[in-house]
Design a protein around this motif. Structure first.
Motif, mmCIF file in Angstrom:
data_model
loop_
_atom_site.group_PDB
_atom_site.id
_atom_site.type_symbol
_atom_site.label_atom_id
_atom_site.label_comp_id
_atom_site.label_asym_id
_atom_site.label_seq_id
_atom_site.Cartn_x
_atom_site.Cartn_y
_atom_site.Cartn_z
ATOM 1 N N ARG A 31 0.828 -1.199 0.000
ATOM 2 C CA ARG A 31 0.000 0.000 0.000
ATOM 3 C C ARG A 31 0.870 1.260 0.000
ATOM 4 O O ARG A 31 2.024 1.236 0.386
ATOM 5 C CB ARG A 31 -0.915 0.018 1.239
ATOM 6 C CG ARG A 31 -2.060 -0.979 1.136
ATOM 7 C CD ARG A 31 -3.008 -0.808 2.303
ATOM 8 N NE ARG A 31 -4.166 -1.674 2.177
ATOM 9 C CZ ARG A 31 -5.268 -1.357 1.524
ATOM 10 N NH1 ARG A 31 -5.345 -0.189 0.921
ATOM 11 N NH2 ARG A 31 -6.271 -2.188 1.454
ATOM 12 N N PRO B 159 -5.413 -0.366 -4.486
ATOM 13 C CA PRO B 159 -4.891 -1.274 -3.452
ATOM 14 C C PRO B 159 -3.645 -0.736 -2.749
ATOM 15 O O PRO B 159 -3.218 -1.307 -1.748
ATOM 16 C CB PRO B 159 -4.557 -2.546 -4.237
ATOM 17 C CG PRO B 159 -5.307 -2.432 -5.515
ATOM 18 C CD PRO B 159 -5.350 -0.988 -5.822
ATOM 19 N N LYS B 160 -3.067 0.334 -3.274
ATOM 20 C CA LYS B 160 -1.792 0.814 -2.749
ATOM 21 C C LYS B 160 -1.917 2.096 -1.934
ATOM 22 O O LYS B 160 -0.918 2.665 -1.532
ATOM 23 C CB LYS B 160 -0.817 1.046 -3.913
ATOM 24 C CG LYS B 160 -0.573 -0.202 -4.759
ATOM 25 C CD LYS B 160 0.325 0.096 -5.936
ATOM 26 C CE LYS B 160 0.493 -1.146 -6.797
ATOM 27 N NZ LYS B 160 1.348 -0.881 -7.977
#
Length: 404
Positions: free
Chosen positions: A28, A336-337
């Motif tokens: 992430r 997602p990061k």
């Protein structure tokens, strides 16, 4: 004349240029590693101080050496009728600063007959050591103007119908490149490199002068953030060209950088094919759009369809830096990061369409060229009311703390 930088060039203390993030596959984004900088703060200072620096000291205080007679010139072209010359001055300066052989560079500027003299005087006054030629051709510009149509259904602003958005596809004619240089005595321009005026060159443009074109007329960069299906109506286009090779899933091309083989471009009649597709678009029923969301790229892509092009690769494709939001594909890849709570710290929001706005651009770290395509050009005053896009600080720095 004194060029003063307006107050907004001093980045406010709460601007998101101090945010640090870490981006790696499978992890992430958090507050800890690579610095991001507000493009408005970075580029507004860069561009607005450019003319002041050039006015005070000339081009880096340098005098370019005489060209190496054994090496052919590198021809770099711009097309514009925008009276704000700050961006093109930055583009020229960045090309020179990062070129390994700056003495080979020849710059060409295509504009209207009315502006050619004024532009020449201004650019020569502030870029005294640059080899610069102004070009205009009323006949070609009139012909092009008559073929361009803007429709409200096109989903683009009316200024995108400017003839200078299409002029790059007619460079040989506009520059007066002769077909028989040995007979006329005029040196041949075998290869032309076109740049949009809203670009900053961080790599050696000489590499483009020697790139292998594989027998193709042009090399450019693909923009896979958008696909052919996003702009073309194939049910309308295919009947007009039954041999069309283009597929829905193909990436779009970016016109911000082109390397043109003049002889091959003419042999393939690329300019003529672009004109034909512009005329087809104009003749189409008002209830039917062959393409939307772009006016200049679709006819160019269709003109190249049967012959193809050479992809210059990702290092030359850091574009859309002035976009109001990230594409759906970019947003999904980034989600997602990044933690939701970090969106506020980065000055980002999620649009109704599920896209991050403005953008985070990581391609700038190692890019050979930055292209500020989109409406949020940080040197334009009216864009300052919006949150500006962010980018990773490029590894290539300006020649001084005062910018380009």
């Amino acid at each position: 004349q004194t060029f003063q930088a307006p107050p907004y060039c001093a980045c406010p203390s709460d601007a998101p240029f101090s945010v640090r993030v870490q981006i790696s596959d499978g992890h992430r984004m958090q507050a800890s590693a690579i610095p991001l900088i507000g493009l408005a703060c970075l580029v507004a200072v860069t561009i607005l101080l450019t003319f002041r620096q050039l006015h005070d000291r000339g081009l880096r205080g340098e005098t370019l050496q005489e060209a190496n007679l054994d090496a052919p010139p590198i021809h770099v072209c711009f097309c514009s009728d925008d009276t704000d010359l700050r961006p093109v001055a930055v583009a020229i300066r960045s090309v020179l600063h990062n070129a390994k052989e700056p003495d080979r560079l020849r710059f060409h500027f295509v504009t209207t007959p009315e502006l050619a003299v004024v532009f020449r005087e201004l650019l020569e006054a502030h870029l005294p050591a640059v080899h610069l030629e102004m070009h205009t051709n009323e006949k070609v510009l009139r012909s092009l103007s008559s073929a361009i149509t803007w429709r409200s259904s096109s989903k683009v602003s009316r200024d995108m119908a400017s003839i200078f958005n299409f002029a790059p596809f007619f460079l040989p004619e506009l520059l007066g490149v002769t077909r028989m240089p040995k007979i006329s005595g005029i040196p041949a321009m075998q290869r032309l490199i076109y740049l949009d005026t809203d670009t900053v060159m961080l790599g050696d443009i000489g590499a483009l002068a020697h790139v292998f074109l594989k027998g193709k007329a042009v090399a450019a960069v693909r923009s896979c953030l958008h696909r052919v299906s996003d702009i073309f109506d194939f049910e309308l286009v295919k009947p007009l060209d039954k041999n069309l090779k283009m597929k829905d899933s193909d990436c779009l091309l970016s016109r911000g950088l082109m390397v043109v083989d003049v002889a091959k471009w003419r042999a393939d009649n690329v300019s003529g094919k672009v004109l034909t597709w512009l005329q087809r678009y104009s003749q189409q029923s008002l209830s039917e759009d062959l393409w939307t969301s772009s006016l200049s790229v679709p006819p160019w892509m269709l003109a190249l369809d049967d012959k193809g092009m050479v992809d210059l690769g990702a290092a030359w494709s850091c574009h859309d830096l002035g976009a109001e939001e990230m594409s759906s594909a970019e947003t999904e890849e980034l989600k997602p990061k990044i933690y939701h709570q970090d969106l506020h710290a980065l000055g980002l929001t999620m649009s109704w369409a599920g896209r991050l706005e403005p953008g985070i651009h990581r391609c700038s770290a190692k890019a050979n060229m930055l292209h500020f395509g989109g409406p949020l050009k940080p040197w334009l005053d009216h864009t300052l009311m919006y949150t500006q896009p962010l980018c990773v600080v490029p590894q290539v720095s300006p020649p001084s703390s005062r910018g380009w």
